[in-house]
Design a protein around this motif. Structure first.
Motif, PDB file in Angstrom:
ATOM      1  N   THR A 127       0.955  -1.047   0.048  1.00 29.11           N
ATOM      2  CA  THR A 127      -0.055  -0.057   0.123  1.00 29.11           C
ATOM      3  C   THR A 127       0.976   1.119   0.052  1.00 29.11           C
ATOM      4  O   THR A 127       2.114   1.316   0.488  1.00 29.11           O
ATOM      5  N   ALA A 129       2.417   4.799   1.354  1.00 28.12           N
ATOM      6  CA  ALA A 129       2.384   5.271   2.737  1.00 28.12           C
ATOM      7  C   ALA A 129       1.660   6.648   2.747  1.00 28.12           C
ATOM      8  O   ALA A 129       1.399   6.980   3.555  1.00 28.12           O
ATOM      9  N   GLU A 130       1.804   7.449   1.493  1.00 27.30           N
ATOM     10  CA  GLU A 130       1.032   8.408   1.689  1.00 27.30           C
ATOM     11  C   GLU A 130      -0.242   8.751   1.365  1.00 27.30           C
ATOM     12  O   GLU A 130      -0.869   9.927   1.580  1.00 27.30           O
ATOM     13  N   GLU A 133      -5.349   4.958   4.674  1.00 32.17           N
ATOM     14  CA  GLU A 133      -6.111   3.734   4.459  1.00 32.17           C
ATOM     15  C   GLU A 133      -7.573   3.779   3.988  1.00 32.17           C
ATOM     16  O   GLU A 133      -8.064   2.920   3.204  1.00 32.17           O
ATOM     17  N   ALA A 144      -4.752  -4.618   4.087  1.00 32.47           N
ATOM     18  CA  ALA A 144      -3.883  -3.931   5.015  1.00 32.47           C
ATOM     19  C   ALA A 144      -4.795  -4.308   6.538  1.00 32.47           C
ATOM     20  O   ALA A 144      -4.129  -4.276   7.610  1.00 32.47           O
ATOM     21  N   ARG A 161       4.061  -7.449   2.236  1.00 31.50           N
ATOM     22  CA  ARG A 161       3.308  -6.757   1.630  1.00 31.50           C
ATOM     23  C   ARG A 161       3.683  -6.702  -0.014  1.00 31.50           C
ATOM     24  O   ARG A 161       4.970  -6.100  -0.028  1.00 31.50           O
ATOM     25  N   ASP A 223       7.949  -4.578   3.338  1.00 29.75           N
ATOM     26  CA  ASP A 223       7.811  -4.309   2.157  1.00 29.75           C
ATOM     27  C   ASP A 223       8.519  -5.162   1.091  1.00 29.75           C
ATOM     28  O   ASP A 223       9.800  -5.211   1.642  1.00 29.75           O
ATOM     29  N   CYS A 289       7.954  -0.057  -2.928  1.00 32.34           N
ATOM     30  CA  CYS A 289       8.487  -0.256  -1.846  1.00 32.34           C
ATOM     31  C   CYS A 289       9.203   0.733  -0.931  1.00 32.34           C
ATOM     32  O   CYS A 289       9.732   1.359  -1.639  1.00 32.34           O
ATOM     33  N   HIS A 290       8.790   0.964   0.133  1.00 32.21           N
ATOM     34  CA  HIS A 290       9.332   2.232   1.100  1.00 32.21           C
ATOM     35  C   HIS A 290      10.790   1.580   1.816  1.00 32.21           C
ATOM     36  O   HIS A 290      11.481   2.578   2.757  1.00 32.21           O
ATOM     37  N   GLU A 291      10.706   0.281   2.122  1.00 30.51           N
ATOM     38  CA  GLU A 291      11.865  -0.146   2.658  1.00 30.51           C
ATOM     39  C   GLU A 291      12.359  -1.320   2.226  1.00 30.51           C
ATOM     40  O   GLU A 291      11.500  -2.183   1.619  1.00 30.51           O
TER      41      GLU A 291
END
Length: 522
Positions: A127, A129-130, A133, A144, A161, A223, A289-291
């Motif tokens: 999902t 992040a910004e 939900e 989620a 995820r 992620d 992916c953020h990480e």
């Protein structure tokens, strides 16, 4: 194995035990053999046990019948388990799928805590992040929420995820496949420019197996994705290149809403609208992916994670090499995570056209088999010789082999033999002959001939199979299908007749030895 004996068998061999839900589904059906190969004992919780019957690993697992919304059956399945995989969701079951997912996740988490399960592993959706939900698509919002419920269960939980999973049979991949193959010129909605980080199914399975050994203090979401970030449009063009198709012409139409898009996808592809709609709605959002923290706990081996081109090549290779034996014959089973499975949905694996013929044969099976194995070359193809000759000439005109190769031996075949413009792909002496076409075609084709003997009831079964490549492949099939009744229907009929004539001739020779020349000098 009955439900009553499940608890008694827990921990008998001292190995770690894993419960897998969704074992009859896309990811679950591929995860089970990976866990078994890694040395785990596996138990499967399924609503319909017979769906697992045809898997090669079915005899190596415990099976508990039940439903994830039923606390009693979940409790029974959890007994003695160390790790429990939650790989189910209610996508495509109706408008109340969010409520069903919520109820099932709560039951699963509660029963896992009561049973003393040490680890939960859940595969959810990536999902953005910004985006709050509450503003996500119902599909992503539900995935989620399930992750949050499991993380709050009191059992250490790993939530993976993922965005689009690349592998034959994945709903997202199948939608990509059909859209790209069937439409050389596409009118597309805005979401084709959404940025996505796809991941190969092999990497998803590798990470799921690795999560079984996470330290007990690790309870969080991760992620997971492949090494590339690209748009859905990029993915379509890369798929076209991998499949050997011309570059697609894309015309963007901003007015196509997710709702209209799902109907459009339904018209173009066989993916059910109930699945296509939430998938297209999810594509409104960027999923990147953020990480990459999972790498600290489950390090990638050399060559992983797989890039998109490699993942596409593996998925397409499995369709071309394995689909015949997993979809159209029970003679073999899939051997890799990318292989199609018997329980994959009917719309998975790309388009498949078939022409099936069956005839009762009043002859011994060995007499019928002699005709089957003797087909082609000087013996011909038992139907409409002119049509076969014309097809051979046309093939030679475009640089193909035509009918000039004949056959190596007039009576016997072996795997790898050339047979006119076919090649022997499989032979089970007395039972099955499968030929793969080597003529120039916009797709892949097979011809399968089978002799079945059910207690004296002998039947000849014949299947022509075609996996089209691009729009030209579909047009080719529909252009030649009107002639199939004459060519393939006549072939089945005449093969049975030829076997009957040969059997009659043999009977006359037995009754009159002089007819064969034997005994003339006696």
């Amino acid at each position: 194995m009955t439900d009553e004996t499940v608890a008694q068998n827990a921990h008998e061999d001292g190995s770690r035990a894993c419960l897998v839900t969704g074992a009859s589904g896309y990811i679950g059906g591929r995860l089970v053999p990976e866990l078994l190969d890694a040395g785990y004992r596996v138990r499967c919780l399924v609503r319909t046990p017979h769906k697992l019957r045809d898997h090669p690993w079915a005899g190596r697992v415990e099976i508990v019948q039940g439903d994830v919304t039923d606390a009693a059956s979940v409790a029974r399945a959890m007994t003695g388990m160390d790790v429990a995989y939650y790989l189910v969701h209610a996508l495509g079951t109706g408008r109340d799928f969010e409520r069903t997912d919520r109820q099932a996740a709560r039951v699963f988490g509660e029963q896992a805590r009561r049973a003393g399960v040490r680890r939960l592993v859940y595969l959810g959706g990536l999902t953005p992040a910004e985006v709050p939900e509450r503003e996500l698509s119902p599909h992503l919002r539900s995935r989620a929420e399930v992750g949050h419920i499991l993380l709050a269960s009191g059992v250490p939980t790993a939530v993976l995820r993922a965005a689009v999973i690349i592998g034959s049979g994945s709903a997202s991949f199948e939608m990509l496949r059909y859209l790209t193959e069937r439409l050389p010129v596409m009118v597309t909605p805005r979401w084709v420019h959404t940025r996505i980080q796809p991941i190969a199914v092999r990497d998803v399975l590798r990470l799921l197996v690795g999560c079984a050994k996470l330290p007990p203090d690790v309870s969080r979401a991760f992620d997971v994705g492949g090494p590339e970030v690209l748009t859905y449009l990029d993915m379509m063009q890369r798929y076209a290149s991998a499949a050997g198709l011309p570059r697609r012409v894309i015309l963007r139409v901003p007015v196509l809403t997710p709702g209209l898009s799902s109907h459009w996808v339904g018209l173009v592809t066989p993916v059910p609208a109930a699945i296509a709609r939430p998938l297209t709605e999810s594509l409104r959002h960027e999923v990147v992916c953020h990480e990459n923290d999972i790498e600290r706990y489950v390090p990638s081996p050399p060559g992983h994670p797989l890039g998109l081109d490699r993942a596409l090549a593996l998925a397409l290779q499995r369709v071309r090499e394995a689909q015949v034996v997993t979809r159209w014959s029970s003679a073999a089973v899939p051997g890799a995570p990318s292989d199609p499975l018997p329980t994959d949905p009917d719309w998975a694996g790309g388009s498949l056209y078939t022409d099936v013929r069956e005839r009762e044969a009043d002859v011994p099976p060995e007499a019928l088999w002699r005709v089957v194995e003797g087909i082609g070359g000087e013996n011909g193809w038992y139907s409409f010789p002119l049509a076969w000759a014309v097809r051979g000439w046309l093939d030679r005109l475009v640089g193909g082999v035509g009918l000039r190769r004949g056959r190596r031996d007039a009576r016997r075949l072996r795997v790898g033999d050339s047979l006119d413009f076919w090649r022997v792909e499989e032979i089970e002496r007395g039972r099955l002959l499968r030929l793969r076409a080597e003529m120039r075609l916009p797709g892949l084709a097979w011809l399968e001939m089978r002799v079945d003997d059910d207690g004296g009831d002998v039947r000849y079964r014949q299947r022509a199979l075609f996996h089209p490549r691009g729009l030209l492949g579909h047009l080719y099939w529909w252009s030649v299908s009107p002639f199939h009744a004459v060519v393939f229907g006549g072939m089945a009929r005449n093969i049975v007749r030829a076997a009957a004539r040969a059997q009659d001739d043999e009977g006359r020779h037995d009754r009159d030895p002089a007819a064969t020349g034997h005994g003339a000098s006696g």
